[in-house]
Design a protein around this motif. Structure first.
Motif, PDB file in Angstrom:
ATOM      1  N   PRO A   1       0.686  -1.308  -0.112  1.00  0.00           N
ATOM      2  CA  PRO A   1      -0.052  -0.090  -0.043  1.00  0.00           C
ATOM      3  C   PRO A   1       0.820   1.304   0.074  1.00  0.00           C
ATOM      4  O   PRO A   1       0.420   2.189  -0.866  1.00  0.00           O
ATOM      5  CB  PRO A   1      -0.952  -0.209   1.400  1.00  0.00           C
ATOM      6  CG  PRO A   1      -0.803  -1.707   1.782  1.00  0.00           C
ATOM      7  CD  PRO A   1       0.508  -2.075   1.074  1.00  0.00           C
ATOM      8  N   GLU A  28       0.321   3.846  -3.229  1.00  0.00           N
ATOM      9  CA  GLU A  28       0.008   5.193  -3.018  1.00  0.00           C
ATOM     10  C   GLU A  28       0.809   6.257  -3.607  1.00  0.00           C
ATOM     11  O   GLU A  28       0.388   6.940  -4.228  1.00  0.00           O
ATOM     12  CB  GLU A  28      -0.311   5.260  -1.341  1.00  0.00           C
ATOM     13  CG  GLU A  28      -1.729   5.570  -1.170  1.00  0.00           C
ATOM     14  CD  GLU A  28      -1.869   5.692   0.466  1.00  0.00           C
ATOM     15  OE1 GLU A  28      -2.936   5.166   0.922  1.00  0.00           O
ATOM     16  OE2 GLU A  28      -1.128   6.667   0.870  1.00  0.00           O
ATOM     17  N   LYS A  52      -6.037   1.846   8.574  1.00  0.00           N
ATOM     18  CA  LYS A  52      -6.025   0.574   8.201  1.00  0.00           C
ATOM     19  C   LYS A  52      -7.448   0.332   7.544  1.00  0.00           C
ATOM     20  O   LYS A  52      -8.483   0.184   8.424  1.00  0.00           O
ATOM     21  CB  LYS A  52      -5.586  -0.515   8.972  1.00  0.00           C
ATOM     22  CG  LYS A  52      -4.029  -0.414   9.229  1.00  0.00           C
ATOM     23  CD  LYS A  52      -3.694  -1.742   9.982  1.00  0.00           C
ATOM     24  CE  LYS A  52      -3.436  -2.977   9.070  1.00  0.00           C
ATOM     25  NZ  LYS A  52      -2.234  -2.916   8.308  1.00  0.00           N
ATOM     26  N   TRP A  86      -6.760  -5.035   4.845  1.00  0.00           N
ATOM     27  CA  TRP A  86      -5.311  -5.273   4.803  1.00  0.00           C
ATOM     28  C   TRP A  86      -4.418  -3.938   4.023  1.00  0.00           C
ATOM     29  O   TRP A  86      -3.277  -3.909   4.012  1.00  0.00           O
ATOM     30  CB  TRP A  86      -5.065  -6.517   3.985  1.00  0.00           C
ATOM     31  CG  TRP A  86      -5.129  -6.648   2.433  1.00  0.00           C
ATOM     32  CD1 TRP A  86      -6.375  -6.857   1.901  1.00  0.00           C
ATOM     33  CD2 TRP A  86      -4.354  -6.137   1.459  1.00  0.00           C
ATOM     34  NE1 TRP A  86      -6.062  -6.720   0.640  1.00  0.00           N
ATOM     35  CE2 TRP A  86      -5.035  -6.300   0.238  1.00  0.00           C
ATOM     36  CE3 TRP A  86      -2.860  -5.692   1.515  1.00  0.00           C
ATOM     37  CZ2 TRP A  86      -4.188  -6.136  -0.938  1.00  0.00           C
ATOM     38  CZ3 TRP A  86      -2.454  -5.311   0.149  1.00  0.00           C
ATOM     39  CH2 TRP A  86      -3.046  -5.643  -0.917  1.00  0.00           C
ATOM     40  N   TRP A  87      -5.202  -3.313   3.655  1.00  0.00           N
ATOM     41  CA  TRP A  87      -4.811  -1.836   3.060  1.00  0.00           C
ATOM     42  C   TRP A  87      -4.350  -0.818   4.191  1.00  0.00           C
ATOM     43  O   TRP A  87      -5.059  -0.829   4.983  1.00  0.00           O
ATOM     44  CB  TRP A  87      -5.481  -1.288   1.997  1.00  0.00           C
ATOM     45  CG  TRP A  87      -4.931  -0.253   1.214  1.00  0.00           C
ATOM     46  CD1 TRP A  87      -4.934   0.902   1.369  1.00  0.00           C
ATOM     47  CD2 TRP A  87      -4.070  -0.505  -0.251  1.00  0.00           C
ATOM     48  NE1 TRP A  87      -4.114   1.612   0.179  1.00  0.00           N
ATOM     49  CE2 TRP A  87      -3.778   0.544  -0.611  1.00  0.00           C
ATOM     50  CE3 TRP A  87      -3.819  -1.873  -0.853  1.00  0.00           C
ATOM     51  CZ2 TRP A  87      -3.087   0.727  -1.724  1.00  0.00           C
ATOM     52  CZ3 TRP A  87      -3.233  -1.537  -2.007  1.00  0.00           C
ATOM     53  CH2 TRP A  87      -2.852  -0.171  -2.566  1.00  0.00           C
ATOM     54  N   SER A  88      -3.345  -0.206   3.871  1.00  0.00           N
ATOM     55  CA  SER A  88      -3.368   0.968   4.846  1.00  0.00           C
ATOM     56  C   SER A  88      -3.180   2.418   4.088  1.00  0.00           C
ATOM     57  O   SER A  88      -2.501   2.256   3.084  1.00  0.00           O
ATOM     58  CB  SER A  88      -1.963   0.809   5.780  1.00  0.00           C
ATOM     59  OG  SER A  88      -0.835   0.856   4.939  1.00  0.00           O
ATOM     60  N   THR A  89      -3.867   3.270   4.266  1.00  0.00           N
ATOM     61  CA  THR A  89      -3.654   4.642   3.585  1.00  0.00           C
ATOM     62  C   THR A  89      -3.320   5.733   4.611  1.00  0.00           C
ATOM     63  O   THR A  89      -3.824   5.894   5.754  1.00  0.00           O
ATOM     64  CB  THR A  89      -5.138   4.834   2.782  1.00  0.00           C
ATOM     65  OG1 THR A  89      -4.874   6.080   2.367  1.00  0.00           O
ATOM     66  CG2 THR A  89      -5.969   4.963   3.797  1.00  0.00           C
TER      67      THR A  89
END
Lengths: 326, 329, 315
Positions: free
Chosen positions: A95, A99, A171, A174-177
Motif C-alpha cells: 500500500p 499510494e 487501516k 489489509w490496506w493502509s492509507t
C-alpha cells in the motif's frame, strides 16, 4: 479486435514466464538456499533432508513448474534475513508504494501535460524558455538530491512537513492509507513531488516535442489554409494527435514508477517495497528479491495491457477494417 | 482583362539561412482574372509552390515576403495583420495540397473537418453546417455521403480523399483556389478525374484557379493561361494554346520538346543540357543563359523582364531590344 | 559490373571537413555548448589530475587528522589552524580533495560503463541487423525489455546477483567492476537499436552485396560501411548515457550498494553528508552535490546540443 487482445495477453504471459525463469534461476544458482535457511551447526543429514523437502533434487523443469505454481498462489517462501514469509512482508509494504506511485504519476501527468502544451504553444516566450531550461537542470538532478533538498527546505528550515515516514495511517482491511489523516497527507507531499519530478520533466518534454511535431504536419498546414483559428489548431488538432503517443509513453512510465520509487523511499524512509528491495540486495535476501521482481513485472505487464487497450480505443486507425471505396 | 481577382506585382520572397539570404522568388508579376484557370508550371525548385504559399500568406518564418505586393480584388493582402489574413484564408482564397492523406487529420472524421471549416467562416448552426457538408460531399462525387460523412480519412481511397480535400477547399466559397500539385500523389487513372472535377467545381462556383504543377499535360487540358517559371522568375506567360503550340522562350521550347508525343512524330526527345541552378548559385543576367542554345551578347549581363510579344509575355532578349548601358543585374 | 564503394578520405581532409562542417559551425555559434564544454572539460581535467592538484590524498586514512574535522569552509581549523577552502568532513578530510577524488571514481565508473554498454550494444545491434530473422527478433525483444525496465532496477539486480555469486571476501575488490558491469548492462539497448537500424539499411546496398559476393568477411563489411554511419547517433546516445551513468553510480553509492566506502565517489560523499546536513554542517553535503550536478548538467547540455547539431531536419 479479439485477436489483438489475445495477442497482448499472450505476450503478457510470456513476459511473466521469462521473469519467473530469471527469478527462479536466482534462487537456484545464487547462494545456497539450504545454507540460508538452516543454522551453521546443522548436520549434513539435516541439510540433505531439507534439500529433499525443498524439492532441490528434482529435475530443473519440475522445479521450475513448482516455482511457477507457488508464485501464482502467492507463495514466495521465507525471507532469508527476516525469517518471515515474504508474502506478509509484501502485503505490508505494497500500500505504501502503490499510494506513492499512483499519486506521483497523477501529479506528473497533470502538470507535465499542462507545461508541455504551454511551452509548445509559446515557443518563443521567456517563461517557456525558462521552464525548458529548468527541465534540463531537472534531468541532471539525481532524485535523491531533490529529496534531500526538499527535506532540508521544508522539514529542517521551515518545519512545515515531516522529514521521514508515512505519518499516521488508517487501516482499511489489509490496506493502509495515509490519505485520510492529516499527518499522512503531509508526509505524502514531499515524496510525491520527488518521485514525480523526473516523470514530470519527461512527460513535459515529450508533450512539447509531440505538439511541435504535430504543428508541423500537413493537416495543420491545410487547416491554416482553411482559415481555422490558431487556438483551435493547437488545442483541437495538435493536442488530440499528441495524446496518443503521450498516453502510451506515460502509461508505460507508470509501470516503472514502482521501481523508481526505490530511491525516493530510501531518502524519505518510506516503508515501501523499494526500501525493502534495497535491503534485500544488501543482504542478498533472494526470496525477497525474487518476489519483488515478480511483483514489478506483474504491475508492468498489467499496465502494458491497459495501455494497449487504451490505444485501441483512442486511435480509429486500429479499429475495424479500412473500407476503401473507389 | 476585366478587373483581376488576383494581382501579383514584383513579388519577392527571401529565406535567410546560415550561409546568406536565398531569394526563392525574385520579382514576379502576373494576374488571374475571375473564373480563369492559370497554370503555373516549371521544374522542381523553380518557385511554383512558394508562389502559391506566398499568395495565401503561409510562408513560414524565417522566410518572408521581401518585396512587391499581392492584391486580392484590388486590395493588398500581403501586409495584413495575422488575424485578418486568417479570415481571408478559406473564405476568399482556398488551397489544395499535394498529398490528400497527410492533409487530413487521421483522428477527425470527414464530417468534423467539413463542419469545422464551414462554421469558421459562417454563422451556421451545427445541423445546418452538416447539411451543407453533405451537399458538398455529393457535389464532389462521394457515394453514400450520409454514411461516409462519419468515416475517418483512412477509410477512403486516395482519389476519394482528394475529392474531400477539394470539398474542404471550396466549403467557404472562395474566389480563388490555389491547387499545389493536386494530382501528383494520385494514381494516373484517378488524376484525370480529379482535374476534371476541380475545373468543373471552380467553374460552377465561379472561382479562379491557380494550378501549380510540373505536368504539362494537365496544364494543356485544364488551364486557360500558363506561366512558365524558371529559377524563381517567370520566363513566359500567355494563353495555353499559344505557349504550347508556339513557345517563345528557349526554356519553354525545351520543355515542349521534351514531352513525348503520341501523335507519331518520332523525333528525338529534346533534353535541355545541365540542370536548374541552385538558389545559392544563381547565374548573372538571364538565369537560363548557361543552358540556353540561343544565348548571345546581353544574356550573361542583363536580366530580361516580361515584355508583350504576340499574345503572350516573354522575358528574353531575343524578343526585344537589349540595353547598352543599363545596370547589370 | 562492380558497384562503386564510397571514397576513402585522407586524415587531413577529414579534419578540415570536420572543422568546416555544420557541426563545428553550430558549436562555435552556440554559447551554451561552449560553456557546457568548458565546464565539463574543467571538471574532467580536475578529476584526472586529482593526485597532482588536490591538497590532500582523500583516500589515505593515515593522512587525515580527526581533530580537523568539521572545519567550516574558509575558516581555520580550531585545533591546527589550517585553512580548508571548502571545509572538512567529520573525519577531517578536506572537502576539495574529497570531491576531486570522488569525481574521479564517479567519472571512471561512468566512462567505463558507457564503453561497456557501447561494446555490448553495438555488437548486438550489428548481429541483429546482419543476421536478421530469429536472432534479430530475439535480440530486439531483450532490448525492449531492457528499455522498459528502469536502469536502477536492472543495476540493483545485477549487483545483488553478483554479490550472491562472489564470496564475501572479494566483495570490496570486485565492487567497482561489478558496478561498471551492472550500469553497463542497464543501458545498452539504445545503441543496439540504432546500430541495427543502420545495419539493415546498409545491408541491402549494392556495394555491400558486391563485397559479400567477393567473399569479404561480414565483419570487415560491417566495420567499413556500417560503423562510420552510426558514429554520430552513437555519440549522442553515449553523451547522454554518460550523464545517466554518473547519476546511476551516485544513486547506487548513495543507497549503499555502490563503490566501497574506502573509495568514496560523489554519491558516497553525499550519503555521508546527508547526516550532517540537518545538524548544520551543510558544506559536507553541498560541495559533492554541486560537483555532481554540474558534471551531469554540462554533459547533458553537450548531449542536447550534439543531438540538435547532428539532426539534419533542424538545419
Amino acid at each position: 479486435m479479439i485477436a489483438y487482445i489475445l495477442r497482448s495477453l499472450a505476450q503478457a504471459v510470456m513476459v511473466m514466464l521469462a521473469v519467473a525463469l530469471l527469478a527462479f534461476s536466482m534462487f537456484r544458482f545464487v547462494g545456497d538456499p539450504v545454507a540460508n535457511m538452516v543454522g551453521q551447526e546443522a548436520s549434513l543429514k539435516e541439510r540433505a533432508e531439507l534439500a529433499e523437502r525443498l524439492g532441490l533434487n528434482d529435475p530443473f523443469p519440475i522445479q521450475f513448474a513448482n516455482f511457477v505454481r507457488d508464485m501464482t498462489r502467492g507463495e514466495f517462501g521465507m525471507s532469508y534475513r527476516q525469517g518471515r514469509p515474504v508474502r506478509d512482508l509484501l502485503m505490508e509494504r505494497v500500500p505504501a508504494t502503490v499510494e506513492l506511485a499512483f499519486l506521483s504519476s497523477l501529479f506528473a501527468l497533470v502538470f507535465g501535460i499542462a507545461l508541455g502544451v504551454y511551452t509548445a504553444i509559446n515557443r518563443r516566450g521567456i517563461l517557456a524558455n525558462a521552464v525548458m531550461s529548468l527541465s534540463l537542470v531537472g534531468v541532471s538532478l539525481p532524485t535523491f538530491l531533490i529529496g534531500i533538498g526538499l527535506i532540508y527546505l521544508f522539514a529542517v528550515e521551515l518545519r512545515w512537513l515531516p522529514s521521514f515516514g508515512r505519518g499516521d495511517v488508517l487501516k482499511l482491511g489489509w490496506w493502509s492509507t495515509g490519505l485520510l489523516t492529516e499527518t499522512g497527507r503531509k508526509s505524502l507531499i514531499m515524496p510525491v513531488l520527488t518521485l514525480g519530478f523526473f516523470q514530470l520533466t519527461l512527460i513535459m518534454r515529450l508533450v512539447r516535442a509531440e505538439m511541435l511535431e504535430a504543428m508541423r504536419t500537413d493537416y495543420v498546414k491545410f487547416a491554416r489554409a482553411r482559415g481555422i483559428p490558431e487556438r483551435s489548431i493547437s488545442f483541437r488538432h495538435a493536442l488530440r494527435n499528441t495524446m496518443i503517443p503521450v498516453i502510451t509513453i506515460a502509461g508505460l512510465q507508470f509501470g516503472s514508477v514502482i521501481a523508481f520509487a526505490i530511491v525516493t523511499e530510501t531518502v524519505f524512509q518510506w516503508p515501501g517495497l523499494g526500501a525493502l528491495f534495497v535491503q534485500a540486495v544488501q543482504f542478498v535476501d533472494i526470496p525477497v528479491m525474487a518476489a519483488y521482481l515478480m511483483f514489478v513485472a506483474l504491475v508492468f505487464v498489467v499496465v502494458n495491457l491497459a495501455v494497449d487497450l487504451l490505444y485501441f480505443a483512442v486511435d480509429p486507425r486500429l479499429r475495424g477494417t479500412t473500407a476503401a471505396a473507389k | 482583362m476585366t478587373a483581376p481577382v488576383l494581382s501579383v506585382r514584383n513579388l519577392k520572397v527571401e529565406f535567410p539561412t546560415r550561409r546568406g539570404i536565398l531569394t526563392a522568388i525574385d520579382d514576379i508579376s502576373f494576374d488571374i482574372g475571375p473564373g480563369e484557370v492559370l497554370g503555373v508550371v516549371g521544374e522542381s525548385g523553380a518557385g511554383k509552390s512558394i508562389t502559391g504559399t506566398a499568395v495565401i500568406g503561409l510562408i513560414e518564418p524565417p522566410g518572408r515576403i521581401a518585396g512587391g505586393e499581392v492584391l486580392l480584388r484590388g486590395s493588398r493582402i500581403d501586409n495584413l495583420p495575422q488575424e485578418q489574413m486568417r479570415k481571408i484564408r478559406g473564405k476568399r482564397i482556398g488551397m489544395v495540397f499535394q498529398d490528400p492523406l497527410t492533409s487530413l487529420n487521421p483522428l477527425y472524421r470527414i464530417g468534423e473537418h467539413l463542419i469545422e471549416t464551414i462554421r469558421t467562416h459562417s454563422t451556421l448552426s451545427e445541423s445546418a453546417a452538416r447539411k451543407k457538408a453533405l451537399s458538398l460531399l455529393e457535389e464532389v462525387g462521394i457515394p453514400a455521403p450520409d454514411t461516409r460523412i462519419d468515416n475517418y480519412p483512412h477509410q477512403f481511397s486516395g482519389g476519394m480523399r482528394q475529392r474531400v480535400v477539394l470539398a474542404l477547399a471550396l466549403a467557404a466559397e472562395p474566389e480563388l483556389v490555389i491547387a499545389d500539385e493536386p494530382t501528383t500523389a494520385l494514381d494516373v487513372s484517378v488524376q484525370a478525374q480529379i482535374i476534371a472535377l476541380l475545373k468543373r467545381l471552380c467553374a460552377q462556383h465561379g472561382a479562379a484557379v491557380m494550378l501549380i504543377t510540373h505536368d504539362m499535360g494537365v496544364i494543356a487540358e485544364t488551364a486557360d493561361r500558363v506561366a512558365v517559371m524558371y529559377a524563381g522568375r517567370i520566363a513566359e506567360i500567355g494563353p495555353v494554346r499559344d505557349v504550347i503550340k508556339s513557345p517563345l522562350h528557349p526554356y519553354t521550347k525545351g520543355l515542349m520538346g521534351s514531352i513525348p508525343s503520341l501523335t507519331g512524330e518520332s523525333d528525338r526527345l529534346v533534353q535541355i543540357p545541365g540542370s536548374m541552378p541552385r538558389l545559392t548559385a544563381i547565374p548573372s543576367g538571364c538565369r537560363f543563359h548557361p543552358r540556353c542554345p540561343r544565348a548571345f551578347v546581353p544574356c550573361p549581363t542583363f536580366r530580361p523582364e516580361l515584355q508583350p510579344e504576340a499574345k503572350s509575355e516573354v522575358a528574353c532578349w531575343l524578343y526585344h531590344p537589349f540595353p547598352v548601358q543599363a545596370e547589370a543585374v | 559490373m562492380r558497384a562503386p564503394s564510397p571514397p576513402r578520405l585522407t586524415f587531413r581532409t577529414r579534419l578540415w571537413r570536420a572543422w568546416d562542417s555544420d557541426v563545428a559551425w553550430s558549436f562555435r555559434h552556440s554559447p551554451v555548448a561552449i560553456l557546457a564544454a568548458a565546464m565539463a572539460l574543467t571538471l574532467l581535467l580536475s578529476a584526472v589530475l586529482a593526485p597532482l592538484i588536490a591538497p590532500q590524498n582523500a583516500f589515505d586514512a593515515a593522512s587525515l587528522n580527526l581533530m580537523e574535522g568539521f572545519t567550516r569552509p574558509g575558516e581555520p581549523s580550531a585545533v591546527t589552524g589550517r585553512v580548508f577552502v571548502l571545509g572538512t568532513d567529520d573525519q577531517g578530510r578536506d572537502m576539495l580533495s574529497a570531491i576531486l577524488y570522488g569525481s574521479r571514481v564517479s567519472l571512471l565508473v561512468g566512462f567505463a560503463s558507457v564503453v561497456f554498454s557501447i561494446a555490448i550494444g553495438v555488437s548486438l545491434g550489428l548481429m541483429a541487423g546482419y543476421l536478421g530473422g530469429r536472432t534479430d527478433a530475439f535480440i530486439m525483444r531483450i532490448a525492449d525489455i531492457q528499455l522498459s525496465f528502469p536502469a536502477i532496477l536492472i543495476a540493483l539486480l545485477v549487483f545483488g546477483i553478483a554479490r550472491g555469486l562472489i564470496a564475501p571476501q572479494y566483495h570490496e575488490q570486485a565492487a567497482v567492476v561489478v558496478l561498471i558491469i551492472a550500469i553497463g548492462l542497464s543501458n545498452w539497448a539504445s545503441y543496439a537499436r540504432t546500430v541495427r537500424g543502420s545495419t539493415l539499411v546498409e545491408k541491402n546496398k549494392d556495394y555491400v552485396m558486391s563485397a559479400r559476393v567477393m567473399g569479404r568477411s561480414p565483419f570487415a563489411i560491417m566495420g567499413q560501411h556500417v560503423l562510420p554511419n552510426v558514429t554520430g547517433p552513437v555519440l549522442v546516445i553515449a553523451t547522454i548515457n554518460l550523464a545517466l551513468a554518473i547519476i546511476a553510480e551516485s544513486t547506487l553509492s548513495f543507497l549503499g550498494v555502490g563503490v566501497p566506502p574506502t573509495q568514496p565517489s560523489l554519491g558516497t560523499l553525499i550519503r555521508v553528508g546527508q547526516q550532517f546536513l540537518f545538524s548544520g554542517e551543510w558544506w559536507i553535503l553541498l560541495y559533492p552535490a554541486l560537483d555532481l550536478v554540474l558534471l551531469a548538467l554540462s554533459i547533458n547540455l553537450l548531449g542536447d546540443w550534439l543531438r540538435d547539431a547532428l539532426n539534419p531536419k533542424l538545419r
